[in-house]
Design a protein around this motif. Structure first.
Motif, PDB file in Angstrom:
ATOM      1  N   GLN A  82       4.222  27.103   4.371  1.00 24.89           N
ATOM      2  CA  GLN A  82       3.690  26.430   3.177  1.00 24.89           C
ATOM      3  C   GLN A  82       2.588  25.438   3.524  1.00 24.89           C
ATOM      4  N   ARG A  83       2.075  25.577   4.689  1.00 29.34           N
ATOM      5  CA  ARG A  83       1.073  24.654   5.206  1.00 29.34           C
ATOM      6  C   ARG A  83      -0.162  24.585   4.317  1.00 29.34           C
ATOM      7  N   GLN A  84      -0.577  23.367   4.011  1.00 35.24           N
ATOM      8  CA  GLN A  84      -1.807  23.175   3.234  1.00 35.24           C
ATOM      9  C   GLN A  84      -2.867  22.420   4.033  1.00 35.24           C
ATOM     10  N   VAL A  85      -2.519  22.030   5.219  1.00 34.01           N
ATOM     11  CA  VAL A  85      -3.456  21.294   6.071  1.00 34.01           C
ATOM     12  C   VAL A  85      -3.425  21.934   7.455  1.00 34.01           C
ATOM     13  N   THR A  86      -4.563  22.362   7.951  1.00 36.89           N
ATOM     14  CA  THR A  86      -4.563  22.991   9.272  1.00 36.89           C
ATOM     15  C   THR A  86      -4.487  21.916  10.348  1.00 36.89           C
ATOM     16  N   ARG A  87      -3.953  22.320  11.451  1.00 36.98           N
ATOM     17  CA  ARG A  87      -3.872  21.410  12.580  1.00 36.98           C
ATOM     18  C   ARG A  87      -5.285  20.959  12.991  1.00 36.98           C
ATOM     19  N   THR A 113       2.495  20.206   4.069  1.00 31.61           N
ATOM     20  CA  THR A 113       2.570  21.127   2.928  1.00 31.61           C
ATOM     21  C   THR A 113       2.055  20.476   1.652  1.00 31.61           C
ATOM     22  N   ASN A 114       1.480  19.291   1.781  1.00 31.39           N
ATOM     23  CA  ASN A 114       1.012  18.564   0.601  1.00 31.39           C
ATOM     24  C   ASN A 114      -0.389  18.030   0.885  1.00 31.39           C
ATOM     25  N   ARG A 115      -1.351  18.773   0.377  1.00 35.13           N
ATOM     26  CA  ARG A 115      -2.757  18.483   0.659  1.00 35.13           C
ATOM     27  C   ARG A 115      -3.133  17.055   0.266  1.00 35.13           C
ATOM     28  N   ARG A 116      -2.616  16.656  -0.873  1.00 32.49           N
ATOM     29  CA  ARG A 116      -3.002  15.341  -1.375  1.00 32.49           C
ATOM     30  C   ARG A 116      -2.586  14.222  -0.417  1.00 32.49           C
TER      31      ARG A 116
END
Lengths: 213, 442
Positions: free
Chosen positions: A130-135, A92-95
């Motif tokens: 809240q996902r910000q990074v796809t699998r 949930t945290n792109r950074r």
């Protein structure tokens, strides 16, 4: 009294601050999840046995590192003596995902001449909304670095066992094949207790039934 | 999966519930949680930075003070013997008192043994763990909810977790806080002494000019709860010794504080401050609200990158312990336990992570009364703290058990009594192992 184990592996858990390193380790070693977790100061130490095959136990010593930058000079001293590592980001945290590359660079500099077998862990997968990074992109990145990728949740106890056990198995295979060898002055891998050193009768009986390859 | 366009952007959507995501926080004011004040500040801040709600602030600050005063409650002050000594804090008296406290304590321990259920500290076994869990034992652990999917070969008897003992003793401390030592001196004698101590504090604080030296001496052995807020403000130099100047100074300092908020508050979303703000935002909920207490002055060295100050202090501790208790020192060394592995946090957090909060507060009473309490004297306290566990340490004969023990010391049930003993021992060490006499001003 120590239980019998074939090998002792030292693992290190790294990644940005607040991605959930300590909670993941606590879930793994203590079987519980705390809603509130104090930030790690420096490095914390944990331990657990895992059974990778019936009768084959590996003792894991796990270094839980602080993610905060200001502790880096403390935490980086632990790379060198680690054979395996979990590199965490928070889905949930792109950074924290973008920083994966920097973490690998950081370890590369400080682990030489040894190597760390890393698994990339996308943590907090219970927070899928809240996902910000796809699998998919995480798998791609992991593959590019030759790592496995796994998604975990300490809160819901998803894949926590698997993340540690799979990594342990992979390292075990490398040790068995001779790709990783026990070396004087290196703590990454140590060979285990020889059964006849153990005085507990129960332990001795157990081990006698087993083939220690 | 989402379409390409959506995927590129999806993580930028507002994520108000993501831990650590950037949100507007309106709590960065003192006192917090006042909706009236929030409203006023929010509306007033951008336009009229200078003057909103002055009187309101002061009254609500007082409200805040009284609302939160229970954070100081846990545990009654304190040890009568040390208290008497503090009245004239000269070396001989304190040394003599320190010895008396130690002697007295060991006698009490003797008396206490039969009637008390054995706590972790009194247990003969070197265990850092709750009594239910056998110590020194490596166990296979299964996460409860996962156990059926993995580790099929675990034997049933092997499922007790290898526990870290309370690594966050605050909650436990809160539960047991306030319970006074049942075996302490007779309660009437104690309360009499307490009452007279409190009177002395009140007299000193009443002014017209508080004798800070006297206040320090009196505070060394613990500050009574009711006067602690004012005493800390004076000892830390936040408020002046002169009683008449205090209200104006308090008002000025609070004004300064709000000016800082107005100056910096809006910059929190600037790009250059994103990382800092994010970290703060994450750390605040992780701090116990009770932990919002005055910060000591610390040198920049301690909290900058690489923290050379902290690392140096760990080295100093190592050097000190090697002289104080060579056996413990060698034992750690033999098992390749490094001081940085356990004492880094002791220095970085001033033992706050190692003892319950009410113990930290008691500890800081003394730190503020000692010259260089937070830096120099803290070293001796840490040394005393380590040596306090010498028996347990020497019984552990394995790196892993040693480190697990040292990172999870069984202090969850510590009270002020334990801190008083620790301080008395630290004080003794400070004199016995002085590395440079000029550290001890007067």
């Amino acid at each position: 009294m120590e239980a019998i184990w074939l090998y002792q592996f030292r693992l290190i858990v790294i990644g940005d601050s607040t991605v959930g390193k300590s909670c993941l380790i606590r879930r793994f070693t203590e079987g519980r999840f705390a809603q509130v977790s104090d930030p790690t100061v420096g490095v914390d130490f944990f331990s657990r046995l895992v059974e990778i095959e019936p009768g084959k136990r590996i003792k894991l010593q796990i270094w839980d590192t602080a993610g905060q930058e200001r502790f880096r000079s403390i935490t980086r001293a632990y790379y060198r003596n680690s054979v395996g590592g979990l590199l965490l980001f928070d889905i949930t945290n792109r950074r924290s995902f973008q920083n994966v590359h920097e973490w690998l660079e950081e370890t590369k500099v400080h682990v030489q001449p040894y190597q760390i077998v890393f698994v990339l862990v996308g943590h907090k997968c219970d927070l899928d909304t809240q996902r910000q990074v796809t699998r998919h992109e995480a798998e791609k990145l992991a593959a590019a670095y030759g790592m496995k990728y796994i998604e975990t949740s300490a809160r819901d106890a998803i894949n926590v066992e698997k993340a540690f056990t799979d990594l342990t198995r992979d390292i075990y295979e490398l040790v068995k094949r001779g790709d990783i060898t026990i070396q004087e002055g290196w703590e990454g891998v140590k060979s285990g207790f020889v059964p006849n050193v153990v005085h507990s009768s129960e332990e001795v009986v157990k081990s006698e039934r087993r083939c220690l390859c | 999966m989402a379409s390409d366009g959506a995927r590129k952007q999806f993580w930028k959507r507002s994520n108000s519930k993501v831990p650590g995501s950037i949100q507007h926080v309106y709590g960065a004011q003192h006192p917090p949680f006042d909706p009236l004040l929030h409203g006023t500040l929010l509306k007033a801040a951008p336009k009229a930075p200078a003057t909103p709600v002055k009187a309101k602030r002061i009254s609500t600050f007082q409200e805040f003070e009284s609302n939160t005063s229970d954070a100081w409650d846990a545990g009654e002050d304190d040890d009568g013997l040390l208290a008497m000594a503090a009245e004239s804090l000269n070396t001989d008296v304190v040394m003599e008192t320190a010895h008396r406290v130690l002697r007295n304590h060991s006698q009490r321990q003797e008396r206490r043994k039969p009637q008390e259920a054995p706590g972790p500290e009194q247990e003969p076994q070197p265990s850092a763990e709750p009594p239910s869990v056998p110590s020194g034992d490596l166990r296979l652990v299964k996460s409860v909810s996962e156990s059926h999917t993995s580790c099929p070969a675990d034997s049933a008897g092997d499922t007790a977790p290898l526990q870290r003992s309370q690594s966050l003793p605050h909650s436990v401390a809160a539960a047991v806080g306030g319970t006074s030592d049942p075996s302490a001196l007779s309660s009437s004698a104690l309360s009499e002494r307490e009452a007279s101590r409190l009177d002395k504090f009140k007299q000193l604080l009443a002014g017209p000019n508080t004798d800070l030296e006297e206040l320090r001496k009196l505070s060394w052995s613990g500050i009574p709860k009711p006067v602690r807020p004012m005493t800390w403000k004076l000892l830390s130099g936040y408020l002046p010794a002169n009683v008449d100047r205090r209200p104006a100074t308090l008002q000025r300092k609070q004004k300064e504080y709000f000016a800082f908020i107005e100056h910096y508050y809006d910059s929190r979303n600037d790009d250059v401050h994103q990382d800092t703000y994010r970290q703060i935002h994450i750390d605040i909920p992780r701090m116990s609200p009770e932990a919002l207490i005055l910060q000591p002055k610390v040198t920049e060295d301690n909290y900058t990158f690489a923290q050379p100050g902290i690392q140096m202090k760990v080295k100093m501790l190592e050097e000190l312990v090697s002289r104080i208790d060579e056996q413990v020192h060698r034992h750690l060394d033999q098992h390749e336990v490094r001081y940085l592995q356990f004492a880094f946090r002791w220095m970085n957090n001033l033992l706050m992570r190692e003892v319950p909060l009410h113990c930290t507060i008691r500890l800081w009473d003394t730190y503020q009364s000692e010259p260089d309490g937070f830096s120099h004297f803290h070293l001796y306290v840490c040394a005393a703290f380590l040596v306090r566990w010498r028996k347990e340490i020497l019984e552990e004969r394995d790196f892993q058990e040693l480190l697990l023990f040292l990172q999870n010391l069984p202090t969850a049930h510590w009270g002020n009594e334990d801190i008083s003993l620790l301080l008395a021992e630290a004080y003794r060490l400070k004199f016995a192992f002085a590395d440079a006499p000029n550290h001890y001003k007067k």
